[in-house]
Design a protein around this motif. Structure first.
Motif, PDB file in Angstrom:
ATOM      1  N   MET A  23      53.439  44.611  18.239  1.00 53.19           N
ATOM      2  CA  MET A  23      54.831  44.993  18.406  1.00 53.19           C
ATOM      3  C   MET A  23      55.308  44.543  19.777  1.00 53.19           C
ATOM      4  N   ALA A  24      56.557  44.131  19.851  1.00 56.86           N
ATOM      5  CA  ALA A  24      57.153  43.708  21.112  1.00 56.86           C
ATOM      6  C   ALA A  24      57.212  44.887  22.081  1.00 56.86           C
ATOM      7  N   ALA A  25      57.280  44.560  23.366  1.00 54.54           N
ATOM      8  CA  ALA A  25      57.375  45.595  24.396  1.00 54.54           C
ATOM      9  C   ALA A  25      58.635  46.430  24.188  1.00 54.54           C
ATOM     10  N   LEU A  26      58.528  47.685  24.566  1.00 56.85           N
ATOM     11  CA  LEU A  26      59.676  48.582  24.441  1.00 56.85           C
ATOM     12  C   LEU A  26      60.639  48.376  25.593  1.00 56.85           C
ATOM     13  N   ARG A  27      61.899  48.464  25.258  1.00 56.59           N
ATOM     14  CA  ARG A  27      62.975  48.431  26.248  1.00 56.59           C
ATOM     15  C   ARG A  27      63.760  49.714  26.058  1.00 56.59           C
ATOM     16  N   PHE A  28      64.063  50.395  27.164  1.00 59.60           N
ATOM     17  CA  PHE A  28      64.778  51.668  27.109  1.00 59.60           C
ATOM     18  C   PHE A  28      66.182  51.481  27.637  1.00 59.60           C
ATOM     19  N   ARG A  29      67.140  52.136  26.959  1.00 57.80           N
ATOM     20  CA  ARG A  29      68.532  52.083  27.409  1.00 57.80           C
ATOM     21  C   ARG A  29      69.276  53.307  26.915  1.00 57.80           C
ATOM     22  N   PRO A  30      70.331  53.688  27.645  1.00 60.01           N
ATOM     23  CA  PRO A  30      71.154  54.806  27.166  1.00 60.01           C
ATOM     24  C   PRO A  30      71.860  54.419  25.863  1.00 60.01           C
ATOM     25  N   ALA A  31      72.000  55.365  24.976  1.00 63.48           N
ATOM     26  CA  ALA A  31      72.713  55.140  23.715  1.00 63.48           C
ATOM     27  C   ALA A  31      74.209  55.158  23.962  1.00 63.48           C
ATOM     28  N   GLY A  32      74.932  54.451  23.119  1.00 63.15           N
ATOM     29  CA  GLY A  32      76.386  54.433  23.163  1.00 63.15           C
ATOM     30  C   GLY A  32      76.947  54.727  21.778  1.00 63.15           C
ATOM     31  N   ASP A  33      78.254  54.724  21.672  1.00 61.89           N
ATOM     32  CA  ASP A  33      78.903  55.026  20.391  1.00 61.89           C
ATOM     33  C   ASP A  33      78.432  54.092  19.270  1.00 61.89           C
ATOM     34  N   ALA A  34      78.154  52.845  19.589  1.00 61.73           N
ATOM     35  CA  ALA A  34      77.717  51.885  18.566  1.00 61.73           C
ATOM     36  C   ALA A  34      76.335  52.239  18.005  1.00 61.73           C
ATOM     37  N   ASP A  35      75.606  53.150  18.662  1.00 64.59           N
ATOM     38  CA  ASP A  35      74.252  53.524  18.242  1.00 64.59           C
ATOM     39  C   ASP A  35      74.207  54.801  17.406  1.00 64.59           C
ATOM     40  N   LEU A  36      75.337  55.440  17.198  1.00 66.62           N
ATOM     41  CA  LEU A  36      75.342  56.745  16.536  1.00 66.62           C
ATOM     42  C   LEU A  36      74.724  56.704  15.138  1.00 66.62           C
ATOM     43  N   VAL A  37      75.058  55.722  14.344  1.00 67.52           N
ATOM     44  CA  VAL A  37      74.516  55.631  12.991  1.00 67.52           C
ATOM     45  C   VAL A  37      73.004  55.416  13.041  1.00 67.52           C
ATOM     46  N   SER A  38      72.533  54.587  13.969  1.00 65.20           N
ATOM     47  CA  SER A  38      71.086  54.351  14.119  1.00 65.20           C
ATOM     48  C   SER A  38      70.365  55.641  14.509  1.00 65.20           C
ATOM     49  N   LEU A  39      70.976  56.453  15.365  1.00 65.09           N
ATOM     50  CA  LEU A  39      70.369  57.714  15.767  1.00 65.09           C
ATOM     51  C   LEU A  39      70.235  58.679  14.591  1.00 65.09           C
ATOM     52  N   VAL A  40      71.274  58.777  13.779  1.00 58.94           N
ATOM     53  CA  VAL A  40      71.220  59.652  12.610  1.00 58.94           C
ATOM     54  C   VAL A  40      70.139  59.154  11.645  1.00 58.94           C
ATOM     55  N   ARG A  41      70.079  57.848  11.413  1.00 58.50           N
ATOM     56  CA  ARG A  41      69.055  57.285  10.533  1.00 58.50           C
ATOM     57  C   ARG A  41      67.663  57.590  11.055  1.00 58.50           C
ATOM     58  N   LEU A  42      67.449  57.374  12.350  1.00 58.26           N
ATOM     59  CA  LEU A  42      66.144  57.623  12.957  1.00 58.26           C
ATOM     60  C   LEU A  42      65.752  59.092  12.824  1.00 58.26           C
ATOM     61  N   ARG A  43      66.680  59.994  13.077  1.00 56.61           N
ATOM     62  CA  ARG A  43      66.420  61.434  12.976  1.00 56.61           C
ATOM     63  C   ARG A  43      66.105  61.830  11.540  1.00 56.61           C
ATOM     64  N   ASP A  44      66.883  61.318  10.591  1.00 58.62           N
ATOM     65  CA  ASP A  44      66.633  61.635   9.185  1.00 58.62           C
ATOM     66  C   ASP A  44      65.297  61.061   8.714  1.00 58.62           C
ATOM     67  N   ASP A  45      64.969  59.842   9.139  1.00 57.48           N
ATOM     68  CA  ASP A  45      63.676  59.244   8.769  1.00 57.48           C
ATOM     69  C   ASP A  45      62.518  60.046   9.358  1.00 57.48           C
ATOM     70  N   ALA A  46      62.668  60.518  10.599  1.00 57.53           N
ATOM     71  CA  ALA A  46      61.625  61.340  11.219  1.00 57.53           C
ATOM     72  C   ALA A  46      61.466  62.660  10.462  1.00 57.53           C
ATOM     73  N   ALA A  47      62.582  63.231  10.020  1.00 60.92           N
ATOM     74  CA  ALA A  47      62.520  64.475   9.241  1.00 60.92           C
ATOM     75  C   ALA A  47      61.782  64.231   7.921  1.00 60.92           C
ATOM     76  N   ARG A  48      62.082  63.135   7.252  1.00 59.74           N
ATOM     77  CA  ARG A  48      61.396  62.816   5.992  1.00 59.74           C
ATOM     78  C   ARG A  48      59.904  62.579   6.225  1.00 59.74           C
ATOM     79  N   TRP A  49      59.564  61.934   7.337  1.00 59.88           N
ATOM     80  CA  TRP A  49      58.155  61.682   7.683  1.00 59.88           C
ATOM     81  C   TRP A  49      57.427  63.016   7.850  1.00 59.88           C
ATOM     82  N   MET A  50      58.045  63.970   8.558  1.00 60.28           N
ATOM     83  CA  MET A  50      57.430  65.286   8.741  1.00 60.28           C
ATOM     84  C   MET A  50      57.258  66.001   7.401  1.00 60.28           C
ATOM     85  N   LEU A  51      58.291  66.004   6.590  1.00 68.01           N
ATOM     86  CA  LEU A  51      58.219  66.685   5.301  1.00 68.01           C
ATOM     87  C   LEU A  51      57.110  66.098   4.425  1.00 68.01           C
ATOM     88  N   ALA A  52      56.947  64.780   4.475  1.00 68.14           N
ATOM     89  CA  ALA A  52      55.894  64.121   3.682  1.00 68.14           C
ATOM     90  C   ALA A  52      54.502  64.540   4.140  1.00 68.14           C
TER      91      ALA A  52
END
Length: 174
Positions: free
Chosen positions: A1-30
Motif C-alpha cells: 500500500m502507498a504511504a499514508l498522507r494526512f490532511r484536514p477534511a473539507g466539505d468535499a469529503d463529507l460523503v467519503s466520511l459517511v461511507r467510511l463510517r458506515d463501512d466500519a460499522a458494517r465491519w464491526m457488525l460482521a
C-alpha cells in the motif's frame, strides 16, 4: 500500500466520511461487535458540525480516503469541564478492505502528533466499556484507564457506558 498522507477534511469529503463510517460499522457488525456503531447513524451533518467546532482528519493512500478520525478540543459530555490540556480523539476508523494491519495505530499516532503540535500534553478518548478488544487495543497503544462514564448520550441512539482513557504526549520541543 502507498504511504499514508494526512490532511484536514473539507466539505468535499463529507460523503467519503459517511461511507467510511458506515463501512466500519458494517465491519464491526460482521465480527459480532453489536453495541458500538450502526450503519446510517451519522450523516454529513454530523461531520460538518465537527469540522466547525473541532477537526476531522483524513488518511489517504494513492489518492483514496482509507481512514479518518475526529479531534475535539473539549468533550464535556464524557469528561466534564476540563482545563485546556487535552485533545479528544473520536471515531478513529479505517477502510478494513484496503489497508494493512497497523494502519489504525498509524492514524492514532498522527492524532497524537496533532495534539502535541497544539501544545496539549494529553490525548484522551473514550471507548465502549463492553468492547474488550477495543479497550485492549488502546491499552496496547499506551493509553491508561482513568475513569468510566455511565450513560453518555449517543448520536441517534441510547446512552452507553464508556471507559475513559488518556495518554501523555511529548511536546514538540522534547
Amino acid at each position: 500500500m502507498a504511504a499514508l498522507r494526512f490532511r484536514p477534511a473539507g466539505d468535499a469529503d463529507l460523503v467519503s466520511l459517511v461511507r467510511l463510517r458506515d463501512d466500519a460499522a458494517r465491519w464491526m457488525l460482521a465480527r459480532g461487535v453489536t453495541g458500538q456503531w450502526q450503519p446510517g447513524e451519522l450523516g454529513v451533518d454530523h461531520f460538518r458540525r465537527i469540522m466547525e467546532s473541532g477537526e476531522v482528519w483524513l488518511a489517504e493512500a494513492a489518492g483514496r480516503v482509507v481512514g479518518a478520525w475526529e479531534l475535539w478540543w473539549e468533550d464535556e459530555e464524557a469528561w466534564g469541564p476540563q482545563p485546556s490540556a487535552a485533545g479528544y480523539v473520536h471515531r478513529l476508523m479505517v477502510d478494513h478492505g484496503t489497508v494493512p494491519p497497523g494502519t489504525g495505530r498509524e492514524l492514532l499516532r498522527a492524532a497524537e502528533r496533532r495534539v502535541a503540535e497544539a501544545g496539549r500534553p494529553l490525548v484522551r478518548l473514550d471507548c465502549l466499556a463492553g468492547n474488550a478488544s477495543l479497550n485492549a487495543y488502546y491499552l496496547d497503544a499506551g493509553y491508561r484507564v482513568v475513569g468510566r462514564k455511565e450513560g453518555k448520550p449517543q448520536p441517534g441512539g441510547t446512552p452507553k457506558s464508556f471507559t475513559l482513557l488518556e495518554k501523555s504526549v511529548p511536546s514538540r520541543t522534547e
